[in-house]
Scaffold this active site. Sequence first.
Site, PDB file in Angstrom:
ATOM      1  N   TYR A 148       0.809  -1.216   0.000  1.00 50.70           N
ATOM      2  CA  TYR A 148       0.000   0.000   0.000  1.00 50.70           C
ATOM      3  C   TYR A 148       0.842   1.266   0.000  1.00 50.70           C
ATOM      4  CZ  TYR A 148      -2.981   3.833   1.502  1.00 50.70           C
ATOM      5  OH  TYR A 148      -3.608   5.033   1.585  1.00 50.70           O
ATOM      6  N   ASP A 197      -8.411  -3.493  -1.034  1.00 44.63           N
ATOM      7  CA  ASP A 197      -9.596  -2.683  -1.342  1.00 44.63           C
ATOM      8  C   ASP A 197      -9.210  -1.395  -2.064  1.00 44.63           C
ATOM      9  OD1 ASP A 197      -8.610  -2.532   1.595  1.00 44.63           O
ATOM     10  OD2 ASP A 197      -9.426  -0.540   1.231  1.00 44.63           O
ATOM     11  N   LYS A 248     -11.429  -9.315   5.627  1.00 46.11           N
ATOM     12  CA  LYS A 248     -12.052  -8.029   5.939  1.00 46.11           C
ATOM     13  C   LYS A 248     -12.687  -7.451   4.684  1.00 46.11           C
ATOM     14  CE  LYS A 248     -10.917  -3.306   7.263  1.00 46.11           C
ATOM     15  NZ  LYS A 248      -9.796  -2.360   7.190  1.00 46.11           N
TER      16      LYS A 248
HETATM   17  C1  B12 Z   1     -10.529   6.973  -3.819  1.00 47.81           C
HETATM   18  C2  B12 Z   1     -10.425   7.534  -2.424  1.00 47.81           C
HETATM   19  C3  B12 Z   1      -9.220   7.335  -1.734  1.00 47.81           C
HETATM   20  C4  B12 Z   1      -8.054   6.590  -2.327  1.00 47.81           C
HETATM   21  C5  B12 Z   1      -7.264   7.575  -3.222  1.00 47.81           C
HETATM   22  C6  B12 Z   1      -6.532   6.864  -4.324  1.00 47.81           C
HETATM   23  C7  B12 Z   1      -5.944   7.849  -5.258  1.00 47.81           C
HETATM   24  N1  B12 Z   1      -4.758   7.578  -5.712  1.00 47.81           N
HETATM   25  O1  B12 Z   1      -6.553   8.879  -5.574  1.00 47.81           O
HETATM   26  C8  B12 Z   1      -7.307   6.126  -1.061  1.00 47.81           C
HETATM   27  C9  B12 Z   1      -7.833   4.782  -0.616  1.00 47.81           C
HETATM   28  C10 B12 Z   1      -5.806   6.078  -1.175  1.00 47.81           C
HETATM   29  C11 B12 Z   1      -7.798   7.174  -0.080  1.00 47.81           C
HETATM   30  C12 B12 Z   1      -7.128   7.475   1.039  1.00 47.81           C
HETATM   31  C13 B12 Z   1      -7.578   8.411   1.928  1.00 47.81           C
HETATM   32  N2  B12 Z   1      -8.755   9.100   1.892  1.00 47.81           N
HETATM   33 CO1  B12 Z   1      -9.995   8.992   0.486  1.00 47.81          CO
HETATM   34  N3  B12 Z   1     -11.417   8.749  -0.641  1.00 47.81           N
HETATM   35  C14 B12 Z   1     -11.506   8.221  -1.839  1.00 47.81           C
HETATM   36  C15 B12 Z   1     -12.953   8.276  -2.348  1.00 47.81           C
HETATM   37  C16 B12 Z   1     -13.596   6.938  -2.025  1.00 47.81           C
HETATM   38  C17 B12 Z   1     -13.176   8.578  -3.820  1.00 47.81           C
HETATM   39  C18 B12 Z   1     -12.456   9.815  -4.353  1.00 47.81           C
HETATM   40  C19 B12 Z   1     -12.420   9.704  -5.855  1.00 47.81           C
HETATM   41  O2  B12 Z   1     -11.531   9.064  -6.411  1.00 47.81           O
HETATM   42  N4  B12 Z   1     -13.447  10.251  -6.546  1.00 47.81           N
HETATM   43  C20 B12 Z   1     -13.558  10.108  -7.975  1.00 47.81           C
HETATM   44  C21 B12 Z   1     -12.974  11.349  -8.689  1.00 47.81           C
HETATM   45  C22 B12 Z   1     -13.006  11.195 -10.203  1.00 47.81           C
HETATM   46  O3  B12 Z   1     -13.788  12.438  -8.329  1.00 47.81           O
HETATM   47  P1  B12 Z   1     -13.148  13.832  -7.837  1.00 47.81           P
HETATM   48  O4  B12 Z   1     -11.962  13.567  -6.986  1.00 47.81           O
HETATM   49  O5  B12 Z   1     -14.223  14.659  -7.265  1.00 47.81           O
HETATM   50  O6  B12 Z   1     -12.631  14.520  -9.173  1.00 47.81           O
HETATM   51  C23 B12 Z   1     -13.523  15.075 -10.119  1.00 47.81           C
HETATM   52  C24 B12 Z   1     -13.838  16.536  -9.820  1.00 47.81           C
HETATM   53  O7  B12 Z   1     -13.770  16.867  -8.450  1.00 47.81           O
HETATM   54  C25 B12 Z   1     -12.858  17.314 -10.635  1.00 47.81           C
HETATM   55  N5  B12 Z   1     -11.520  17.544 -10.112  1.00 47.81           N
HETATM   56  C26 B12 Z   1     -10.873  16.989  -9.077  1.00 47.81           C
HETATM   57  N6  B12 Z   1      -9.633  17.500  -8.975  1.00 47.81           N
HETATM   58  C27 B12 Z   1      -9.484  18.420  -9.967  1.00 47.81           C
HETATM   59  C28 B12 Z   1      -8.438  19.261 -10.307  1.00 47.81           C
HETATM   60  C29 B12 Z   1      -8.588  20.139 -11.382  1.00 47.81           C
HETATM   61  C30 B12 Z   1      -7.471  21.067 -11.760  1.00 47.81           C
HETATM   62  C31 B12 Z   1      -9.807  20.164 -12.108  1.00 47.81           C
HETATM   63  C32 B12 Z   1      -9.952  21.089 -13.221  1.00 47.81           C
HETATM   64  C33 B12 Z   1     -10.831  19.324 -11.765  1.00 47.81           C
HETATM   65  C34 B12 Z   1     -10.673  18.457 -10.705  1.00 47.81           C
HETATM   66  O8  B12 Z   1     -12.720  16.516 -11.791  1.00 47.81           O
HETATM   67  C35 B12 Z   1     -12.780  15.121 -11.436  1.00 47.81           C
HETATM   68  C36 B12 Z   1     -13.483  14.396 -12.540  1.00 47.81           C
HETATM   69  O9  B12 Z   1     -14.777  14.924 -12.676  1.00 47.81           O
HETATM   70  C37 B12 Z   1     -13.547   9.407  -1.452  1.00 47.81           C
HETATM   71  C38 B12 Z   1     -15.023   9.265  -1.119  1.00 47.81           C
HETATM   72  C39 B12 Z   1     -15.889   9.624  -2.304  1.00 47.81           C
HETATM   73  N7  B12 Z   1     -16.734   8.743  -2.730  1.00 47.81           N
HETATM   74  O10 B12 Z   1     -15.761  10.720  -2.836  1.00 47.81           O
HETATM   75  C40 B12 Z   1     -12.685   9.299  -0.195  1.00 47.81           C
HETATM   76  C41 B12 Z   1     -12.384  10.577   0.581  1.00 47.81           C
HETATM   77  C42 B12 Z   1     -12.112  11.703  -0.381  1.00 47.81           C
HETATM   78  N8  B12 Z   1     -11.165  10.207   1.298  1.00 47.81           N
HETATM   79  C43 B12 Z   1     -11.125  10.752   2.481  1.00 47.81           C
HETATM   80  C44 B12 Z   1     -10.044  10.589   3.387  1.00 47.81           C
HETATM   81  C45 B12 Z   1     -10.184  11.280   4.735  1.00 47.81           C
HETATM   82  C46 B12 Z   1      -8.920   9.809   3.037  1.00 47.81           C
HETATM   83  C47 B12 Z   1      -7.709   9.603   3.954  1.00 47.81           C
HETATM   84  C48 B12 Z   1      -7.077  10.920   4.284  1.00 47.81           C
HETATM   85  C49 B12 Z   1      -8.154   8.769   5.169  1.00 47.81           C
HETATM   86  C50 B12 Z   1      -6.965   8.440   5.998  1.00 47.81           C
HETATM   87  N9  B12 Z   1      -6.696   9.288   6.959  1.00 47.81           N
HETATM   88  O11 B12 Z   1      -6.328   7.446   5.759  1.00 47.81           O
HETATM   89  C51 B12 Z   1      -6.767   8.678   3.154  1.00 47.81           C
HETATM   90  C52 B12 Z   1      -5.369   9.276   2.926  1.00 47.81           C
HETATM   91  C53 B12 Z   1      -5.115   9.848   1.571  1.00 47.81           C
HETATM   92  C54 B12 Z   1      -4.551  11.254   1.567  1.00 47.81           C
HETATM   93  N10 B12 Z   1      -3.464  11.499   2.269  1.00 47.81           N
HETATM   94  O12 B12 Z   1      -5.122  12.146   0.991  1.00 47.81           O
HETATM   95  C55 B12 Z   1     -12.367  11.553   2.790  1.00 47.81           C
HETATM   96  C56 B12 Z   1     -12.153  13.071   2.746  1.00 47.81           C
HETATM   97  C57 B12 Z   1     -13.019  13.756   3.798  1.00 47.81           C
HETATM   98  C58 B12 Z   1     -12.978  15.234   3.603  1.00 47.81           C
HETATM   99  N11 B12 Z   1     -14.006  15.796   2.967  1.00 47.81           N
HETATM  100  O13 B12 Z   1     -12.025  15.847   3.995  1.00 47.81           O
HETATM  101  C59 B12 Z   1     -13.363  10.990   1.735  1.00 47.81           C
HETATM  102  C60 B12 Z   1     -14.441  11.976   1.303  1.00 47.81           C
HETATM  103  C61 B12 Z   1     -13.980   9.723   2.370  1.00 47.81           C
HETATM  104  C62 B12 Z   1     -14.657  10.026   3.688  1.00 47.81           C
HETATM  105  N12 B12 Z   1     -15.940  10.265   3.695  1.00 47.81           N
HETATM  106  O14 B12 Z   1     -14.000  10.051   4.710  1.00 47.81           O
HETATM  107  N13 B12 Z   1      -8.962   7.739  -0.470  1.00 47.81           N
HETATM  108  C1  LIG Z   2      -3.454  -1.165   4.385  1.00 46.74           C
HETATM  109  C2  LIG Z   2      -3.509   0.326   4.521  1.00 46.74           C
HETATM  110  N1  LIG Z   2      -2.517   1.030   5.055  1.00 46.74           N
HETATM  111  C3  LIG Z   2      -2.562   2.370   5.188  1.00 46.74           C
HETATM  112  C4  LIG Z   2      -3.680   3.100   4.770  1.00 46.74           C
HETATM  113  C5  LIG Z   2      -3.757   4.583   4.877  1.00 46.74           C
HETATM  114  O1  LIG Z   2      -3.109   5.040   5.987  1.00 46.74           O
HETATM  115  P1  LIG Z   2      -1.919   6.070   5.798  1.00 46.74           P
HETATM  116  O2  LIG Z   2      -2.186   6.828   4.540  1.00 46.74           O
HETATM  117  O3  LIG Z   2      -1.981   6.902   7.029  1.00 46.74           O
HETATM  118  O4  LIG Z   2      -0.697   5.230   5.679  1.00 46.74           O
HETATM  119  C6  LIG Z   2      -4.725   2.423   4.197  1.00 46.74           C
HETATM  120  C7  LIG Z   2      -5.905   3.181   3.716  1.00 46.74           C
HETATM  121  O5  LIG Z   2      -6.970   3.058   4.212  1.00 46.74           O
HETATM  122  C8  LIG Z   2      -4.665   1.015   4.075  1.00 46.74           C
HETATM  123  O6  LIG Z   2      -5.678   0.338   3.523  1.00 46.74           O
END
Ligand code: B12
Ligand SMILES: Cc1ncc(COP(=O)(O)O)c(C=O)c1O
Lengths: 250, 250, 519, 519
Positions: free
Chosen positions: C262, C297, C369
Site C-alpha cells: 500500500y 480494497d 475483511k
Molecule cells: C478513492 C479515495 C481514496 C483513495 C485515493 C486513491 C488515489 N490515488 O486517488 C485512497 C484509498 C488512497 C484514499 C485514502 C484516503 N482518503 Co480517500 N477517498 C476516496 C474516495 C472513495 C473517492 C475519491 C475519488 O476518487 N473520486 C472520484 C474522482 C473522479 O472524483 P473527484 O476527486 O471529485 O474529481 C472530479 C472533480 O472533483 C474534478 N476535479 C478533481 N480535482 C481536480 C483538479 C482540477 C485542476 C480540475 C480542473 C478538476 C478536478 O474533476 C474530477 C473528474 O470529474 C472518497 C469518497 C468519495 N466517494 O468521494 C474518499 C475521501 C475523499 N477520502 C477521504 C479521506 C479522509 C482519506 C484519507 C485521508 C483517510 C486516511 N486518513 O487514511 C486517506 C489518505 C489519503 C490522503 N493522504 O489524501 C475523505 C475526505 C473527507 C474530507 N471531505 O475531507 C473521503 C471523502 C472519504 C470520507 N468520507 O472520509 N482515499
Molecule cells: C493497508 C492500509 N494502510 C494504510 C492506509 C492509509 O493510511 P496512511 O495513509 O496513514 O498510511 C490504508 C488506507 O486506508 C490502508 O488500507
Amino acid sequence: MNEHVDLVTAYGDTRGDGAVQLSFTLPVTSGEKARQAALILAAKMGLEEPRVVLMDPIDPTFTYFILYGRTRESLDFSSIQVHEAAYEIMAPEEINRFIRETFGRKLVVIGACIGSDAHTVGIDAIMNMKGYDMHKGLESYPEIRALNLGAQVPCETLVARAMEEKADAVLVSQVVTQKNAHLKNFTRLIEILEAEGIAERMVLIVGGPQVTLELAKELGYDAGFGRGTYPEHVASFLVQELAGRKTKRG
Amino acid sequence: MNEHVDLVTAYGDTRGDGAVQLSFTLPVTSGEKARQAALILAAKMGLEEPRVVLMDPIDPTFTYFILYGRTRESLDFSSIQVHEAAYEIMAPEEINRFIRETFGRKLVVIGACIGSDAHTVGIDAIMNMKGYDMHKGLESYPEIRALNLGAQVPCETLVARAMEEKADAVLVSQVVTQKNAHLKNFTRLIEILEAEGIAERMVLIVGGPQVTLELAKELGYDAGFGRGTYPEHVASFLVQELAGRKTKRG
Amino acid sequence: MGELNLSEAEVGRAREAAARIAADTLAEIEGKTTVAVERAVLRLLGVEGVTQDGVPWSNVVVDDLLSRDLLDKGAAVWFVRARTADGGSPEDTARRMVRGEVDYGSLPRVEPEDLRGRMRSLAREGLDRIDRSRSVREERLAELGRGREPLRYLIVATGDIHEDAIQARAAARGGADIIAVIRHTAQSLLDYVPEDGSIQGVGGTIANRGNFRVMREALDEVSEELGRYIFLTNYCSGLCMPEMAVLGAQERLDVMLNDSMYGVIFRDINMVRTFIDQHFSRALLARAGMMINTGEDNYLTTSDAFEKAHTVLASQFINEQFALKSGLAPGQIGLGHAFEISPKLEDSFLFELAQAQMVRQIFADCPVKYMPPTKYMTGNIFQGNVQNALFNAVSVLTDQSVHLLGMPTEALHTPHVHDRHLSLENVDYVFRAIRHLGEDIVFRPGGRIETRASNVLDKAVDMLEEIAGMGLMQAISEAMFADIARTREGGKGLEGVVAKAGDYCNPIAELLWEERALS
Amino acid sequence: MGELNLSEAEVGRAREAAARIAADTLAEIEGKTTVAVERAVLRLLGVEGVTQDGVPWSNVVVDDLLSRDLLDKGAAVWFVRARTADGGSPEDTARRMVRGEVDYGSLPRVEPEDLRGRMRSLAREGLDRIDRSRSVREERLAELGRGREPLRYLIVATGDIHEDAIQARAAARGGADIIAVIRHTAQSLLDYVPEDGSIQGVGGTIANRGNFRVMREALDEVSEELGRYIFLTNYCSGLCMPEMAVLGAQERLDVMLNDSMYGVIFRDINMVRTFIDQHFSRALLARAGMMINTGEDNYLTTSDAFEKAHTVLASQFINEQFALKSGLAPGQIGLGHAFEISPKLEDSFLFELAQAQMVRQIFADCPVKYMPPTKYMTGNIFQGNVQNALFNAVSVLTDQSVHLLGMPTEALHTPHVHDRHLSLENVDYVFRAIRHLGEDIVFRPGGRIETRASNVLDKAVDMLEEIAGMGLMQAISEAMFADIARTREGGKGLEGVVAKAGDYCNPIAELLWEERALS
Ligand code: B12
Ligand SMILES: Cc1ncc(COP(=O)(O)O)c(C=O)c1O
Ligand code: B12
Ligand SMILES: Cc1ncc(COP(=O)(O)O)c(C=O)c1O
C-alpha cells in the site's frame, strides 16, 4: 407564493408548501425535553409546523433527530446572478485546432495534487490519457503538453517545476477538505505564486469535489471545477482564457 | 458555544459544529442557477457554509437538493419547559386496584376513530384485548368497561353513545393528518361535546401518530398520546386525572 | 452459502507462485535494513521520549549513526556498547550519543558473545512487555468474549482523539465490535512519530502512544460496560511502519492496517524501504498476537472493480505469503477486499457475490475483511444507504469475518456521529433479515456467479506466474496493481535504506525468528 | 428463481375449495341486486350528468324507484319504458321520472320481446363505448409498448388532480410504468359519485369522470413523450364500486383496485352488498380488458404477516375464483400481497422470499402485484430506504409482475415529489444489480424457505376447506381475515340491497354474460 411567477420556495406536493426535511444530532439525552429542543432549533431556522418524525437515542449522551417543516422563506429566482465561467464547451478536435490557429504552439499544462492530499483520481481524470467516464484526458490532446506531478506535491515543487517548464496553466486538485485543509493549501500556493510574481503569467485552475467557481475566484484563481468535470471543460476554458489574455496584451 | 454548559446546538463530529443536513425540492430546472437558489434558501434558514451535496433533476421542472451546513442557532437546554402530563405510569394490576379503592366501581371508557378515518390499529392497540407490543389493551382490565366503536365513527354517534353509556372517558384516534384533517375532526368533536355540555364531565383523550400533548391541550382535550403509547400509559393518566377531579369536587 | 466449485489445482498454482514471489523479494532485501527498523529496535531496547524540540530520541540517535556511516552494524550494537560504557538510563545514553560524547572509535571492547548476550537480554525485556499486553488481551477476551461475525468495524476520524473517544463509545454502544482510528492525512509521510499531545489531525487523528492510550482506555471502559471486548485498530503503515508496530503492540492495539505494498502504491514510499519495513513489522505484530488488515480494497479506487478483480486476488495471495514468512498465523491475516463495483453495471451484485465467496473459500482460515462501497458513493445519502444495504447482504451471505460499515455520507465527510448510527441500523436489519439465507440457497453449477469466480481465479493465476517471472518490484513498476506505477529507485524514504555490514545485528529480529514457533 | 417444490395436490385442493366458496356465495346473492348496480346500468344506458344540486341523475332515479318499491324489476325496465313513452333525451326521461311526471301504473304497454329488444340495443350502445376505449388501449399498447417487469407502480395522492398530474408526469419520466391516483379518504363511503370539479381530497384525490380524464390525458401525453404506455389505476371499491367500473372503463383506466372483501373488512360495507357489487363490477372490468388488483396486502396491516401469511394465500384463491366467475381472464387478475413482515424477526427476508415465490408459482398466469413494507416503516426515512431495498430485492428475485414502490416517508405523509424520485433510484439500482440472481441460485431442498412455503400452503388449504364448510360470510363474521369481524346484517349499504322480482332484467349483465367468451 403561487401567484408570483418567479418567487420560488421548497415544494413537497403542492406549489408553495415550503416542505423541508432536516436532520441533526443534539448532544442531549433523548426524551420530551430533547424533542422540544429539536423543535426550538427548527423554529429558529424559520420552519413552520416543525414535526419531529424521528427521535433516536444514539447513546445516553446523543440523540438523533429527523424533522419536517415548512420554510417561510422564498426567493426571487429571476434575480439570481450566477457568475459562470464565461466560455463555451468545445470538442477536443476543436480545441486542438483552436490552439494551432491561435497560438501556433503546444500549450504546457502542469498539474498536481498538493499538500498531503493523495487523491489523484480527480486530477488524473482530467490530465491522464485514460481520462474519465469515456472522456480522454489532456494528455491525449496533440496540442497540449500535460505534466501530471501526481500526489502529495509540495507547493514549492509545483511552482518551481511550473517556472522551469514555462507552463501556460497550473492545475491543482484538493479532495481532503476536513478542517478546511483545501483552503489552507490553495491559499499557500497562490501566495507562493504571487511571491514569485508569476500568478499573472499563468492560468491558475483549481478543482475538487467541493470546489466551486465562486470559491476559486475568492481565493484568487481563474477558475474552479467541481464534481463531474470533464477534461474538455477545463481545456475549453483554458484556451478561451489564454486567447482573451493574448488579445488584451495585443 | 462550547464554553456554556447548557447552550446546545447540532453536533456532527465536534462539539458546537452545528452540523445540519437538509433536503428539499425546488420547482426549477437543474443547473448552476438552481444550485445558487438552493444555497440562498439554506442561507435564509441561517446555515453557514451551506454546501449542495446533491442536485438531482427529478424532471425538467423539479430539482431535488441535499445540503449540509452549520446552523448559527443554539438554545439554552436548561430553560426548556416541557409540560408533560403529570402522572406516574402504573402497572395494570395497580391501576385496577386503584380503581376499586378510589371509585368502587368500573370505569367506562369509550373510544373511536372519528370522521372518515379508518385507521383503527392505533385505537385497537389501546383498547382491545390483544393490545400492542405485548401490552394488553383496556378491555383486559377487569375494572374498566372498554367500548371501542371502531372506524369512521361520526362525532354525533360517538357523543350520543358516550352520554348513554355515562362514559368516564372518551378516547379518540386520528391518523390521517393530510390537509390537517385531524385538526378539523378533533375541533368538531370538542364543539359538539361542549354544545352538549358534557365536555367537563368526561376525561377527553386524543391520540395518533402525529398527536402531541401540546396539540391536545391547545384543542381543549385533557391529554394527547402519540407514537409508541401503551394502554397502561393512558389508563394511568385516566385514573389519576379522575381521582384528582373527585377530590376537587370534594 | 453453498460452496463455489473452484479448481483446487488453480488455487495451488496461485499459492505456489505467490510463495516464490515473496521469497524472491525477501531475498532481494535480505542484506538491508532501514532507519525505521533501527528506530523500532531502539524503542524496544528502551529508548523512549523526545528531545526538547520534540524529536523522538530514537530518531536523533539513528540519524546520528547514519550520518556517521555506523548504522550498517545496527543501532542496537552501538547503543548497547555505549550504554555498557556508562550504564545510565537509555535516555542518558541516547543523549550522550547524539551530543557526540560517545567516541565510537574507542569504546571499551566487549566480547562478541558478551555483547550479544546483553543485546539479547535487553531485547528480551522489550519483547516481554509486548507479551504482557498480549496476555492482557487474551485474558479480557476470555472474560468478556467478542461480538458475532461478521464483526462490525467502524471508523472514527475527527482529528481530535478526545472527540474520537466520545464517538467510539457511542459506536460501541450501537453495536461496533472494532473501532479504527483513522490516521491524520499527512502522518504516513512523516519519518518520525509525532510527540504526544501534538497537532490536530486532518482527515484523521495523529497516531502516537498518547493517543493510543486514550482510545484504549475508552474502549476498555465501554467493553466492561457492554460485556463485549471492543477491538482497537490503527495503521501500521507509512515511513514509521515498524515503530507503529512497536507502539501498537505495547499499547494493546488489536488490529493494524498493514499491507506489503500500500505505501508504495498509494503513498509513493520507496518499495525497497517498504518491503524491509513490512517484513520486520509483521514479525512484531505476529508476536503481539495482533491481526493485520491488508489494503487490496484500495486498488479498486483507482482501477475498475470488474476489470481488475483478479489483481485483488493476486495481491491477497502475495500478502498472505509475506505474512506467513513473517510468522503471522493464518488467523492473524485479515485480507482486504471491497464492494467497489459500479452500480451502473447489470448483475453487479452477482459479481460481488462471486468475488466475496471465492475469497472466503480460498482463504478459509483468514479473517477476511470486507470493505464497503466508497468510490461510487455520491452526495445522495439516501441512495448511499441502499448501496450499503446490498454490500451488507453480500457480507452476511458469504459470511465474512470483519465487516467495515459503509457510511451514507462516504462521499462527503469523515463520519458524523449519526452517520454511524444509521449504518449500524442498516447492518443490524440486513444481517438479521437474511442471516441464514446463505445456508438455504445453492449456486447453480456453471451459472453466472461460478463462471465469474473461475475466470477471476484463472486471471489471477496468470498474473501471479507472470510476476513470479519478472519479480514483484518489476511488476509494480509496470503498474500491475491499482494502475499505478512506482520505480525501484523512486519514492520517499530510500535514503533511509542501509546495506548491512557483515557483523550487523538486530537482537529483536533474532529473538522473533528464533521464537516464531511460540507466537 | 429455482422453483420451490410445492405439492400439486395441495394446490389443487385449495383451488377446489375456493371454487366452492365462490360458487356458494354467488348462489346466496343470486336473487338480489343493489342500488349501485342499477345506477351503473342507468349510466351505461345513457343516464349521465347531475341535478342542479349536483346529485347524479342515476342516483335520484334509482332512489325514486326504490322509494316506490319498483326497483325489484330493475331500473332499466322503467327507464326504457318511460323513455319509449316520451322519447326525449335520457336526461329528460330521468327528470320526468323523478318529478313524478311518469305514472308507472299506466305506462303504455310494451310487448315483452319489444321491451327487451330496446333495452338490449341501448345496452349494446353502452358496451360499444367501453369496447371502443378498450381498443384504443390496445392500439396504443401495440404502438408504444410497455415497461419491463416488474412494472413500476407509483402512487400520487395530493388531493388535487392537477397537482397529481404534475407529479405523475415527473414519476413517469423517472421510470414509473403505472400511476395510481389514491382516492380521497372519505369517498368510498359516499353512495354517489361526487360531481366533477368538486372538493379537494384528503389523503387522496376525488375519483370521478372529470378527474379520470385529466390524468388520462396527462399520462397519454407523457406516454408519447417517453415512447412507453403508462397505465392508469384508480379504485373500483366502496359503495359506488359498479359505477367506478363504468367510469373507469369509459375513460380508459387500465387497472383498478378491486377486491371481493376489502370494502367489507376495512370499510365496514355490508357484505351482501359488496358481493353483489363486485360480481357485476368485475364483469364490466373483464369486458373493458382492465386489470384488477386485489387487496390481500391490507390484511397484514391489522394481522401479523408471519402468523397470518396463510390468510393472504387463502384470500388470493378466493379472489381468483370470484374473478374467473365474473369472466376475468387470469392475465387480468392482479393478486395482491405485501412485504409486511416485522423487521425485528430473524430471517424475515427468507420468509418473504418463500411467500413471494410461492404466490408466483401458484398463480403463474396472474400478474401478481407486490406491495412494499408500510406497517413497520417509521420516521427513520434513511432506514426506510433500506427496508424498501430488501423488498425490491425479493420482487426482482421472484420476478413479480407489478411492483408498488415503497416510499421512505411511508410513515409520514402521502408521497412528496422527491420521495418517488428516491424510491425510483432505489428500485433502478436493486433491480439492475441483482437482475439475474434468481436464475443463478437454487433453493436447498427442504431448507427453511421451502419448508416455510409448504407450511403456509397447508394452513391455507385447511382454512379454505373450513370456510367451504361454514360459508364465506360466516368466515368473515368470525374474523378469519385481517382479524376483523363483520356481520351479515351489519355494515353500510345494506339498505341498498333489493330482492329481484321474477321479471327483473339487467340488460347489461345479460349481454356481458352472453358475450363473455369474446372478452
Ligand atoms: C478513492 C479515495 C481514496 C483513495 C485515493 C486513491 C488515489 N490515488 O486517488 C485512497 C484509498 C488512497 C484514499 C485514502 C484516503 N482518503 Co480517500 N477517498 C476516496 C474516495 C472513495 C473517492 C475519491 C475519488 O476518487 N473520486 C472520484 C474522482 C473522479 O472524483 P473527484 O476527486 O471529485 O474529481 C472530479 C472533480 O472533483 C474534478 N476535479 C478533481 N480535482 C481536480 C483538479 C482540477 C485542476 C480540475 C480542473 C478538476 C478536478 O474533476 C474530477 C473528474 O470529474 C472518497 C469518497 C468519495 N466517494 O468521494 C474518499 C475521501 C475523499 N477520502 C477521504 C479521506 C479522509 C482519506 C484519507 C485521508 C483517510 C486516511 N486518513 O487514511 C486517506 C489518505 C489519503 C490522503 N493522504 O489524501 C475523505 C475526505 C473527507 C474530507 N471531505 O475531507 C473521503 C471523502 C472519504 C470520507 N468520507 O472520509 N482515499
Ligand atoms: C493497508 C492500509 N494502510 C494504510 C492506509 C492509509 O493510511 P496512511 O495513509 O496513514 O498510511 C490504508 C488506507 O486506508 C490502508 O488500507
Ligand atoms: C395500516 C395502515 C392502513 C390500513 C388501516 C387498517 C386499519 N384497520 O387500521 C389500511 C390499508 C386500511 C389503510 C388505508 C388507508 N390509509 Co393508511 N396507513 C396504514 C399504515 C401503514 C400504518 C398505520 C398503523 O397501523 N400504525 C400502527 C399503529 C399501532 O400506530 P398508531 O396508529 O400511530 O397508533 C399508536 C399511537 O399513535 C397511539 N394512538 C393512536 N390512536 C390513539 C388514540 C388514543 C385515544 C390514544 C390514547 C393513543 C392512540 O397509540 C398507538 C399505539 O402506540 C400507515 C403508514 C405508517 N407506517 O404509519 C398508513 C397511513 C396512515 N395511511 C395513509 C392513508 C392516506 C390511507 C388512505 C386514506 C389512503 C387511501 N386514500 O386509500 C386509506 C384509507 C383509510 C382511511 N379512510 O382512513 C397515510 C396518511 C397520510 C397522512 N399523514 O395523512 C399513511 C401515513 C400512509 C402514507 N404515507 O400515505 N391504511
Ligand atoms: C383493493 C382495495 N380497494 C380499496 C382500497 C382503498 O380505497 P377506498 O378506501 O377508497 O375504497 C384499497 C386500499 O389500498 C385496496 O387495497
